[in-house]
Design a protein around this motif. Structure first.
Motif, PDB file in Angstrom:
ATOM      1  N   ALA A 212       0.576  -1.217  -0.052  1.00  0.00           N
ATOM      2  CA  ALA A 212       0.059   0.069   0.028  1.00  0.00           C
ATOM      3  C   ALA A 212       0.910   1.427  -0.139  1.00  0.00           C
ATOM      4  O   ALA A 212       2.129   1.362   0.470  1.00  0.00           O
ATOM      5  CB  ALA A 212      -0.915   0.005   1.265  1.00  0.00           C
ATOM      6  N   PRO A 213       0.384   2.449  -0.257  1.00  0.00           N
ATOM      7  CA  PRO A 213       1.136   3.684  -0.113  1.00  0.00           C
ATOM      8  C   PRO A 213       1.648   3.941   1.150  1.00  0.00           C
ATOM      9  O   PRO A 213       0.875   3.882   1.949  1.00  0.00           O
ATOM     10  CB  PRO A 213       0.152   4.824  -0.875  1.00  0.00           C
ATOM     11  CG  PRO A 213      -1.213   4.084  -0.869  1.00  0.00           C
ATOM     12  CD  PRO A 213      -0.939   2.613  -0.757  1.00  0.00           C
ATOM     13  N   THR A 214       2.637   4.825   1.300  1.00  0.00           N
ATOM     14  CA  THR A 214       3.215   4.964   2.407  1.00  0.00           C
ATOM     15  C   THR A 214       3.445   6.428   2.502  1.00  0.00           C
ATOM     16  O   THR A 214       3.777   7.199   1.436  1.00  0.00           O
ATOM     17  CB  THR A 214       4.549   4.320   2.608  1.00  0.00           C
ATOM     18  OG1 THR A 214       5.425   4.656   1.659  1.00  0.00           O
ATOM     19  CG2 THR A 214       4.351   2.861   2.942  1.00  0.00           C
ATOM     20  N   PHE A 215       3.330   7.195   3.662  1.00  0.00           N
ATOM     21  CA  PHE A 215       3.144   8.601   3.709  1.00  0.00           C
ATOM     22  C   PHE A 215       3.944   9.149   4.884  1.00  0.00           C
ATOM     23  O   PHE A 215       3.673   8.190   6.090  1.00  0.00           O
ATOM     24  CB  PHE A 215       1.739   9.197   3.994  1.00  0.00           C
ATOM     25  CG  PHE A 215       0.828   8.764   2.756  1.00  0.00           C
ATOM     26  CD1 PHE A 215       0.587   9.172   1.773  1.00  0.00           C
ATOM     27  CD2 PHE A 215       0.049   7.477   3.053  1.00  0.00           C
ATOM     28  CE1 PHE A 215      -0.147   8.780   0.727  1.00  0.00           C
ATOM     29  CE2 PHE A 215      -0.889   7.030   2.185  1.00  0.00           C
ATOM     30  CZ  PHE A 215      -0.958   7.691   0.985  1.00  0.00           C
ATOM     31  N   THR A 216       4.799  10.019   4.913  1.00  0.00           N
ATOM     32  CA  THR A 216       5.572  10.633   6.108  1.00  0.00           C
ATOM     33  C   THR A 216       5.410  11.912   6.314  1.00  0.00           C
ATOM     34  O   THR A 216       5.228  12.598   5.258  1.00  0.00           O
ATOM     35  CB  THR A 216       6.858  10.189   6.256  1.00  0.00           C
ATOM     36  OG1 THR A 216       7.198  10.294   7.584  1.00  0.00           O
ATOM     37  CG2 THR A 216       7.868  10.761   5.184  1.00  0.00           C
ATOM     38  N   GLY A 217       5.562  12.549   7.308  1.00  0.00           N
ATOM     39  CA  GLY A 217       5.480  14.012   7.571  1.00  0.00           C
ATOM     40  C   GLY A 217       6.938  14.337   8.218  1.00  0.00           C
ATOM     41  O   GLY A 217       7.452  13.979   9.333  1.00  0.00           O
ATOM     42  N   ARG A 296       4.772   9.445  -0.368  1.00  0.00           N
ATOM     43  CA  ARG A 296       4.759  10.927  -0.209  1.00  0.00           C
ATOM     44  C   ARG A 296       5.287  11.335   0.889  1.00  0.00           C
ATOM     45  O   ARG A 296       5.172  10.972   2.058  1.00  0.00           O
ATOM     46  CB  ARG A 296       3.176  11.392  -0.272  1.00  0.00           C
ATOM     47  CG  ARG A 296       2.244  11.152  -1.518  1.00  0.00           C
ATOM     48  CD  ARG A 296       1.054  11.683  -1.495  1.00  0.00           C
ATOM     49  NE  ARG A 296       0.257  11.556  -2.686  1.00  0.00           N
ATOM     50  CZ  ARG A 296      -1.185  11.535  -2.682  1.00  0.00           C
ATOM     51  NH1 ARG A 296      -1.857  11.663  -1.853  1.00  0.00           N
ATOM     52  NH2 ARG A 296      -1.773  11.484  -4.112  1.00  0.00           N
ATOM     53  N   VAL A 297       6.042  12.246   0.878  1.00  0.00           N
ATOM     54  CA  VAL A 297       6.663  13.112   1.864  1.00  0.00           C
ATOM     55  C   VAL A 297       6.079  14.633   1.974  1.00  0.00           C
ATOM     56  O   VAL A 297       6.300  15.245   1.130  1.00  0.00           O
ATOM     57  CB  VAL A 297       8.206  13.267   1.622  1.00  0.00           C
ATOM     58  CG1 VAL A 297       8.808  14.000   2.833  1.00  0.00           C
ATOM     59  CG2 VAL A 297       8.814  11.827   1.324  1.00  0.00           C
ATOM     60  N   PHE A 298       5.664  14.960   3.307  1.00  0.00           N
ATOM     61  CA  PHE A 298       5.045  16.048   3.563  1.00  0.00           C
ATOM     62  C   PHE A 298       5.845  16.785   4.508  1.00  0.00           C
ATOM     63  O   PHE A 298       6.537  16.302   5.327  1.00  0.00           O
ATOM     64  CB  PHE A 298       3.574  16.049   4.104  1.00  0.00           C
ATOM     65  CG  PHE A 298       2.375  15.055   3.391  1.00  0.00           C
ATOM     66  CD1 PHE A 298       1.650  15.971   2.583  1.00  0.00           C
ATOM     67  CD2 PHE A 298       2.530  13.706   3.130  1.00  0.00           C
ATOM     68  CE1 PHE A 298       0.714  15.420   1.914  1.00  0.00           C
ATOM     69  CE2 PHE A 298       1.673  13.253   2.481  1.00  0.00           C
ATOM     70  CZ  PHE A 298       0.463  14.019   1.764  1.00  0.00           C
ATOM     71  N   THR A 299       5.918  18.259   4.082  1.00  0.00           N
ATOM     72  CA  THR A 299       6.683  19.163   4.931  1.00  0.00           C
ATOM     73  C   THR A 299       5.683  20.271   5.614  1.00  0.00           C
ATOM     74  O   THR A 299       4.885  20.408   4.880  1.00  0.00           O
ATOM     75  CB  THR A 299       7.853  19.552   4.433  1.00  0.00           C
ATOM     76  OG1 THR A 299       8.751  20.340   5.411  1.00  0.00           O
ATOM     77  CG2 THR A 299       7.293  20.759   3.242  1.00  0.00           C
ATOM     78  N   SER A 300       6.201  20.831   6.756  1.00  0.00           N
ATOM     79  CA  SER A 300       5.251  21.895   7.267  1.00  0.00           C
ATOM     80  C   SER A 300       6.252  23.012   7.500  1.00  0.00           C
ATOM     81  O   SER A 300       7.335  22.952   7.773  1.00  0.00           O
ATOM     82  CB  SER A 300       4.653  21.408   8.616  1.00  0.00           C
ATOM     83  OG  SER A 300       5.383  20.936   9.410  1.00  0.00           O
ATOM     84  N   GLN A 301       5.844  24.450   7.695  1.00  0.00           N
ATOM     85  CA  GLN A 301       6.546  25.580   7.944  1.00  0.00           C
ATOM     86  C   GLN A 301       6.413  25.568   9.357  1.00  0.00           C
ATOM     87  O   GLN A 301       5.247  26.215   9.693  1.00  0.00           O
ATOM     88  CB  GLN A 301       6.118  26.778   7.024  1.00  0.00           C
ATOM     89  CG  GLN A 301       6.483  28.087   7.528  1.00  0.00           C
ATOM     90  CD  GLN A 301       7.947  28.337   7.559  1.00  0.00           C
ATOM     91  OE1 GLN A 301       8.884  27.543   7.444  1.00  0.00           O
ATOM     92  NE2 GLN A 301       8.204  29.710   7.468  1.00  0.00           N
ATOM     93  N   LEU A 302       7.438  25.744  10.054  1.00  0.00           N
ATOM     94  CA  LEU A 302       7.488  25.793  11.414  1.00  0.00           C
ATOM     95  C   LEU A 302       7.869  27.270  11.736  1.00  0.00           C
ATOM     96  O   LEU A 302       7.399  27.967  12.869  1.00  0.00           O
ATOM     97  CB  LEU A 302       8.430  25.064  12.289  1.00  0.00           C
ATOM     98  CG  LEU A 302       8.255  23.525  12.281  1.00  0.00           C
ATOM     99  CD1 LEU A 302       9.213  22.907  13.135  1.00  0.00           C
ATOM    100  CD2 LEU A 302       6.763  23.126  12.257  1.00  0.00           C
TER     101      LEU A 302
END
Length: 322
Positions: A212-217, A296-302
Motif C-alpha cells: 500500500a502507499p506510504t506517507f510521512t511528515g 509521499r513526503v509532506f513538510t510543514s513550515q514551523l
C-alpha cells in the motif's frame, strides 16, 4: 517517484489561514495536502485548533490537491460512526481526492470528554474495531454492531463517494506498524523512518496483500535567519523534542509546556529540522524521506514567514527535487 506535499498545521494556524495556505501550496508546486485533526494545540504559544472537518469543506472549494487527515483518532473524542460520516462527506466534497488517516491518538486531544485514557494496547484494539465499523458504513449498508468497545444501531450513510474512502493507519512502534500492515489501505508515519517502512512491508504491506502507499511528515523552518528560525521552533514547537510516549499521555498544553521547558535552543539547533534559508538543507530533508521509501513526503513550515516559505520552496527547493 516520490511526491511532495504540504502539512496544514491546525495547532499553529486558524481556519482562514489554513485555507489560504492550501492555495499557496498548490501554487508553489506541492502535489498533496496533509491536515492535522486536533482539539488542543500542543502549546498555548501555537494558539489554534479549528475543527478539521469545517476546514476540509472549505479546502474542497479552493484546491484541486488531494487531502489526507494526519491523523484522526476515531475512538474516544469522536465515535467511529461520526468519524465515518465526516470522512464520507469529505470524500464527496473532494470528489474522491480524500484519504482518511487514522491513529490511536493522544490524551491531549482525546481525554476532553472525560473518558478514561486507555493504555496503548487497548487504544490499538479500539482503533481496529473502529476501522471495521467505518468500513462497513462506507459500503452504504445499514449497520448494527455490538462490539467490545462500540455499539452501533441501525446506522446508514447516504452521501458516499463513488469509491470507498481509503483508510490509512499510522504507526510508530512495532505493534502499531503491524496493525497498519494488517488493516490499512496505506501507512502513515512521521520522520524518515526507513525501519518503519520495512517493517510495514515485511508485515504484509496493507490489507489487500499488496504494498500500500506510504506517507510521512517532516518539519522545516524557513526564515532569512537560521538563528531566528531556531528560536521560533524552540518557542512554538518544543514538544517535538520530548522523548518516548510523553506526547501521547500529557493531558493539557500546560503540561506539554512544563515538560518542554527542558528543551533548549541548542537542542533544536542540533536537530535534523532544516532551519533558515539554505535550500540544500531543505532538499536534503525531503530526499531523506524519499530515500527511506515513502511514496509521499509532506513538510510543514514551523517558521513565522509562511509566504516566504512558499516562495522559497517554489523557486529554490521543489525544482531541485523534480
Amino acid at each position: 517517484m516520490t511526491e511532495y506535499g504540504y502539512v496544514l498545521a491546525c495547532a499553529d494556524h486558524g481556519p482562514k489561514a489554513l485555507v489560504e495556505q492550501a492555495r499557496m501550496a498548490e501554487d508553489a508546486g506541492f502535489t498533496a495536502l496533509w491536515i492535522s485533526d486536533r482539539f488542543h494545540p500542543w502549546t498555548d504559544a501555537q494558539g489554534h485548533s479549528p475543527f478539521v472537518w469545517s476546514v476540509i469543506g472549505a479546502l474542497s472549494q479552493v484546491t484541486s490537491l488531494p487531502v489526507q487527515t494526519a491523523v484522526t483518532c476515531p475512538t474516544v473524542r469522536v465515535h467511529p460512526v461520526v468519524a465515518a460520516h465526516a470522512a464520507a462527506t469529505a470524500a464527496v466534497q473532494l470528489e474522491g481526492r480524500f484519504r482518511f488517516g487514522v491513529g490511536s491518538g493522544e490524551a491531549l486531544n482525546e481525554h476532553v470528554t472525560g473518558e478514561r485514557w486507555p493504555p496503548a494496547a487497548v487504544r490499538l484494539e479500539m482503533l481496529e474495531e473502529a476501522v471495521e465499523v467505518m468500513r462497513r458504513l462506507h459500503t452504504g449498508e445499514r449497520v448494527t454492531h455490538y462490539g467490545r468497545h462500540y455499539t452501533v444501531e441501525n446506522a446508514r450513510l447516504y452521501d458516499l463517494p463513488e469509491e470507498p474512502v481509503p483508510i490509512d493507519v499510522s504507526g510508530f512502534g512495532p505493534a502499531a506498524i503491524e496493525l497498519a500492515a494488517r488493516i490499512g489501505d496505506g501507512f502513515v508515519c512521521v520522520g524518515p523512518r526507513g525501519d518503519a517502512v520495512r517493517r510495514f512491508h515485511h508485515a504484509g504491506g496493507g490489507r489487500q496483500g499488496a504494498q500500500a502507499p506510504t506517507f510521512t511528515g517532516l518539519k522545516a523552518a524557513y526564515d532569512t535567519s537560521r538563528d531566528e528560525a531556531v528560536r521560533t521552533v524552540h518557542r512554538r514547537w518544543p514538544h517535538l523534542f520530548l522523548p518516548g510516549e510523553l506526547g501521547q499521555v500529557l493531558p493539557t498544553p500546560a503540561h506539554v509546556e512544563q515538560a518542554a521547558g527542558l528543551v533548549t535552543e541548542e537542542r533544536v539547533a542540533r536537530s535534523p529540522i532544516p532551519c533558515g534559508p539554505d535550500p540544500e538543507a531543505h532538499v536534503a530533508a525531503l530526499r531523506g524521506g524519499a530515500e527511506a521509501g515513502f511514496d509521499r513526503v509532506f513538510t510543514s513550515q514551523l517558521g513565522s514567514d509562511v509566504r516566504g516559505f512558499f516562495d522559497f520552496y517554489r523557486t529554490e527547493v521543489l525544482p531541485r527535487l523534480a
